[in-house]
Design a protein around this motif. Structure first.
Motif, PDB file in Angstrom:
ATOM      1  N   VAL A  57       0.858  -1.188   0.000  1.00  0.00           N
ATOM      2  CA  VAL A  57       0.000   0.000   0.000  1.00  0.00           C
ATOM      3  C   VAL A  57       0.892   1.234   0.000  1.00  0.00           C
ATOM      4  O   VAL A  57       2.021   1.208   0.485  1.00  0.00           O
ATOM      5  N   LEU A  58       0.362   2.292  -0.570  1.00  0.00           N
ATOM      6  CA  LEU A  58       1.055   3.578  -0.525  1.00  0.00           C
ATOM      7  C   LEU A  58       0.472   4.402   0.607  1.00  0.00           C
ATOM      8  O   LEU A  58      -0.748   4.513   0.741  1.00  0.00           O
ATOM      9  N   VAL A  59       1.349   4.928   1.456  1.00  0.00           N
ATOM     10  CA  VAL A  59       0.941   5.858   2.514  1.00  0.00           C
ATOM     11  C   VAL A  59       1.305   7.250   2.006  1.00  0.00           C
ATOM     12  O   VAL A  59       2.431   7.722   2.189  1.00  0.00           O
ATOM     13  N   PRO A  60       0.378   7.934   1.311  1.00  0.00           N
ATOM     14  CA  PRO A  60       0.712   9.180   0.639  1.00  0.00           C
ATOM     15  C   PRO A  60       0.564  10.376   1.578  1.00  0.00           C
ATOM     16  O   PRO A  60      -0.523  10.707   2.037  1.00  0.00           O
ATOM     17  N   ILE A  61       1.690  11.025   1.868  1.00  0.00           N
ATOM     18  CA  ILE A  61       1.719  12.187   2.756  1.00  0.00           C
ATOM     19  C   ILE A  61       1.760  13.453   1.900  1.00  0.00           C
ATOM     20  O   ILE A  61       2.725  13.670   1.158  1.00  0.00           O
ATOM     21  N   VAL A  62       0.713  14.278   1.981  1.00  0.00           N
ATOM     22  CA  VAL A  62       0.644  15.482   1.156  1.00  0.00           C
ATOM     23  C   VAL A  62       1.351  16.628   1.870  1.00  0.00           C
ATOM     24  O   VAL A  62       1.088  16.897   3.054  1.00  0.00           O
ATOM     25  N   ASP A  63       2.238  17.303   1.166  1.00  0.00           N
ATOM     26  CA  ASP A  63       3.054  18.368   1.738  1.00  0.00           C
ATOM     27  C   ASP A  63       2.282  19.690   1.723  1.00  0.00           C
ATOM     28  O   ASP A  63       2.552  20.586   0.925  1.00  0.00           O
ATOM     29  N   ARG A  64       1.301  19.824   2.623  1.00  0.00           N
ATOM     30  CA  ARG A  64       0.496  21.039   2.715  1.00  0.00           C
ATOM     31  C   ARG A  64       1.216  22.092   3.569  1.00  0.00           C
ATOM     32  O   ARG A  64       1.896  21.748   4.544  1.00  0.00           O
ATOM     33  N   GLU A 101       7.447  -1.124  -3.858  1.00  0.00           N
ATOM     34  CA  GLU A 101       7.276   0.291  -4.202  1.00  0.00           C
ATOM     35  C   GLU A 101       6.558   0.439  -5.547  1.00  0.00           C
ATOM     36  O   GLU A 101       5.636   1.253  -5.692  1.00  0.00           O
ATOM     37  N   ASP A 102       6.977  -0.360  -6.530  1.00  0.00           N
ATOM     38  CA  ASP A 102       6.345  -0.305  -7.845  1.00  0.00           C
ATOM     39  C   ASP A 102       4.882  -0.734  -7.759  1.00  0.00           C
ATOM     40  O   ASP A 102       4.021  -0.144  -8.418  1.00  0.00           O
ATOM     41  N   ALA A 103       4.616  -1.755  -6.949  1.00  0.00           N
ATOM     42  CA  ALA A 103       3.238  -2.226  -6.787  1.00  0.00           C
ATOM     43  C   ALA A 103       2.366  -1.155  -6.148  1.00  0.00           C
ATOM     44  O   ALA A 103       1.233  -0.914  -6.583  1.00  0.00           O
ATOM     45  N   ALA A 104       2.885  -0.500  -5.104  1.00  0.00           N
ATOM     46  CA  ALA A 104       2.116   0.527  -4.403  1.00  0.00           C
ATOM     47  C   ALA A 104       1.822   1.710  -5.330  1.00  0.00           C
ATOM     48  O   ALA A 104       0.693   2.231  -5.355  1.00  0.00           O
ATOM     49  N   LEU A 105       2.813   2.122  -6.110  1.00  0.00           N
ATOM     50  CA  LEU A 105       2.617   3.236  -7.038  1.00  0.00           C
ATOM     51  C   LEU A 105       1.644   2.855  -8.154  1.00  0.00           C
ATOM     52  O   LEU A 105       0.802   3.667  -8.564  1.00  0.00           O
ATOM     53  N   ARG A 106       1.765   1.634  -8.656  1.00  0.00           N
ATOM     54  CA  ARG A 106       0.849   1.171  -9.704  1.00  0.00           C
ATOM     55  C   ARG A 106      -0.586   1.162  -9.202  1.00  0.00           C
ATOM     56  O   ARG A 106      -1.511   1.646  -9.888  1.00  0.00           O
ATOM     57  N   GLU A 107      -0.790   0.613  -8.008  1.00  0.00           N
ATOM     58  CA  GLU A 107      -2.135   0.533  -7.447  1.00  0.00           C
ATOM     59  C   GLU A 107      -2.708   1.924  -7.180  1.00  0.00           C
ATOM     60  O   GLU A 107      -3.902   2.172  -7.398  1.00  0.00           O
ATOM     61  N   ALA A 108      -1.868   2.845  -6.690  1.00  0.00           N
ATOM     62  CA  ALA A 108      -2.342   4.205  -6.424  1.00  0.00           C
ATOM     63  C   ALA A 108      -2.776   4.883  -7.717  1.00  0.00           C
ATOM     64  O   ALA A 108      -3.763   5.632  -7.745  1.00  0.00           O
ATOM     65  N   HIS A 109      -2.056   4.608  -8.794  1.00  0.00           N
ATOM     66  CA  HIS A 109      -2.435   5.179 -10.083  1.00  0.00           C
ATOM     67  C   HIS A 109      -3.741   4.561 -10.579  1.00  0.00           C
ATOM     68  O   HIS A 109      -4.618   5.268 -11.107  1.00  0.00           O
ATOM     69  N   GLU A 110      -3.888   3.247 -10.418  1.00  0.00           N
ATOM     70  CA  GLU A 110      -5.093   2.568 -10.876  1.00  0.00           C
ATOM     71  C   GLU A 110      -6.321   2.964 -10.061  1.00  0.00           C
ATOM     72  O   GLU A 110      -7.422   3.106 -10.610  1.00  0.00           O
ATOM     73  N   GLU A 111      -6.139   3.155  -8.757  1.00  0.00           N
ATOM     74  CA  GLU A 111      -7.286   3.391  -7.881  1.00  0.00           C
ATOM     75  C   GLU A 111      -7.699   4.853  -7.797  1.00  0.00           C
ATOM     76  O   GLU A 111      -8.896   5.163  -7.750  1.00  0.00           O
ATOM     77  N   ILE A 112      -6.715   5.771  -7.743  1.00  0.00           N
ATOM     78  CA  ILE A 112      -7.067   7.183  -7.525  1.00  0.00           C
ATOM     79  C   ILE A 112      -6.387   8.117  -8.528  1.00  0.00           C
ATOM     80  O   ILE A 112      -6.398   9.338  -8.352  1.00  0.00           O
ATOM     81  N   LYS A 120       7.375  11.113  -4.087  1.00  0.00           N
ATOM     82  CA  LYS A 120       8.783  10.910  -3.714  1.00  0.00           C
ATOM     83  C   LYS A 120       8.820   9.908  -2.560  1.00  0.00           C
ATOM     84  O   LYS A 120       8.369  10.197  -1.449  1.00  0.00           O
ATOM     85  N   ILE A 121       9.331   8.714  -2.845  1.00  0.00           N
ATOM     86  CA  ILE A 121       9.331   7.648  -1.847  1.00  0.00           C
ATOM     87  C   ILE A 121      10.318   7.961  -0.715  1.00  0.00           C
ATOM     88  O   ILE A 121      11.482   8.283  -0.967  1.00  0.00           O
ATOM     89  N   LEU A 122       9.838   7.845   0.529  1.00  0.00           N
ATOM     90  CA  LEU A 122      10.707   7.993   1.698  1.00  0.00           C
ATOM     91  C   LEU A 122      11.275   6.649   2.141  1.00  0.00           C
ATOM     92  O   LEU A 122      12.429   6.553   2.537  1.00  0.00           O
ATOM     93  N   GLY A 123      10.461   5.619   2.095  1.00  0.00           N
ATOM     94  CA  GLY A 123      10.906   4.310   2.544  1.00  0.00           C
ATOM     95  C   GLY A 123       9.731   3.422   2.919  1.00  0.00           C
ATOM     96  O   GLY A 123       8.571   3.772   2.690  1.00  0.00           O
ATOM     97  N   PRO A 138       3.909  -1.469   3.685  1.00  0.00           N
ATOM     98  CA  PRO A 138       3.496  -0.064   3.551  1.00  0.00           C
ATOM     99  C   PRO A 138       4.657   0.777   3.027  1.00  0.00           C
ATOM    100  O   PRO A 138       5.768   0.740   3.575  1.00  0.00           O
ATOM    101  N   VAL A 139       4.420   1.510   1.952  1.00  0.00           N
ATOM    102  CA  VAL A 139       5.430   2.358   1.327  1.00  0.00           C
ATOM    103  C   VAL A 139       5.033   3.810   1.562  1.00  0.00           C
ATOM    104  O   VAL A 139       3.950   4.237   1.151  1.00  0.00           O
ATOM    105  N   VAL A 140       5.900   4.560   2.240  1.00  0.00           N
ATOM    106  CA  VAL A 140       5.596   5.952   2.589  1.00  0.00           C
ATOM    107  C   VAL A 140       6.186   6.876   1.540  1.00  0.00           C
ATOM    108  O   VAL A 140       7.361   6.750   1.163  1.00  0.00           O
TER     109      VAL A 140
END
Length: 214
Positions: A57-64, A101-112, A120-123, A138-140
């Motif tokens: 899964v991607l844990v996407p942190i938005v830099d607000r 990481e590739d799986a999490a990014l692919r799924e995030a693109h497919e889903e949202i 930018k992957i942190l780890g 979990p990929v942050v």
């Protein structure tokens, strides 16, 4: 559901999280895996680890500017597992995915529709085992504002953001339990307004808290 947790919390930024990751770059993730079993040691069916399906899964942190936030989704009611629940974008790791990481990014693109170049992957966080048979990595990643999201209606009913500061405040982590199939199961919940964040998603957020904010 009304928010039962404290409304008072410290402001956290994406840069702050990045510094926390960098400060622990020389420390490998714990050997033990996190997961549902830590609150439910008596649940025997939690796995044969060899039989668990690999997921990411991607844990996407938005830099607000007014504080970082976390992108979360509400799954559709038609999905076979975890229907209607709040989740991170993600899914099974396919044989064609070079890495979690590739799986999490692919799924995030497919889903949202979140483009990989926006992240930018942190780890990684330690892997998380679920009672439904998944071993989740979990990929942050940090997401800069300006992106456009669109929910895949087959999987995602809604997309929203929740302040990272709220999620990383321990007072907002509620330990709860419910009886399923005659067995009491314990889990974390983090109610935020009308959003009921619980189960695996809350467990992964708790892992992020324990590793970088506790």
């Amino acid at each position: 559901m009304a928010n039962r947790a404290s409304a008072e919390y410290e402001l956290f930024t994406a840069d702050d999280l990045r510094l926390r990751f960098e400060s622990r770059s020389d420390q490998p993730a714990p050997d033990r895996e996190f997961g549902d079993h830590l609150l439910n040691p008596d649940i025997v069916q939690l796995m044969e680890r060899e039989g668990a399906r690999e997921a990411a899964v991607l844990v996407p942190i938005v830099d607000r500017r007014d504080g970082a936030s976390v992108i979360l989704t509400q799954r559709t009611q038609s999905l076979r597992k975890h229907s209607g629940q709040i989740a991170f974008p993600g899914g099974s790791v396919d044989k064609t995915d070079p890495s979690p990481e590739d799986a999490a990014l692919r799924e995030a693109h497919e889903e949202i529709s979140l483009a990989p170049e926006e992240v930018k992957i942190l780890g990684r966080l330690p892997r998380y085992l679920t009672t439904t048979g998944f071993r989740i990595t979990p990929v942050v990643g940090i997401v800069r504002p300006g992106f456009e999201l669109e929910a895949n209606p087959a999987e995602v009913a809604d997309i929203f953001e929740t302040p990272l500061s709220f999620l990383m405040t321990e007072a907002n982590h509620v330990r709860a339990s419910k009886v399923w199939g005659g067995v009491e199961r314990h889990f974390y919940e983090m109610p935020y307004g009308e959003r009921y964040i619980w189960g695996v998603t809350a467990g992964i957020l708790r892992t992020l808290y324990e590793r970088y904010y506790a």
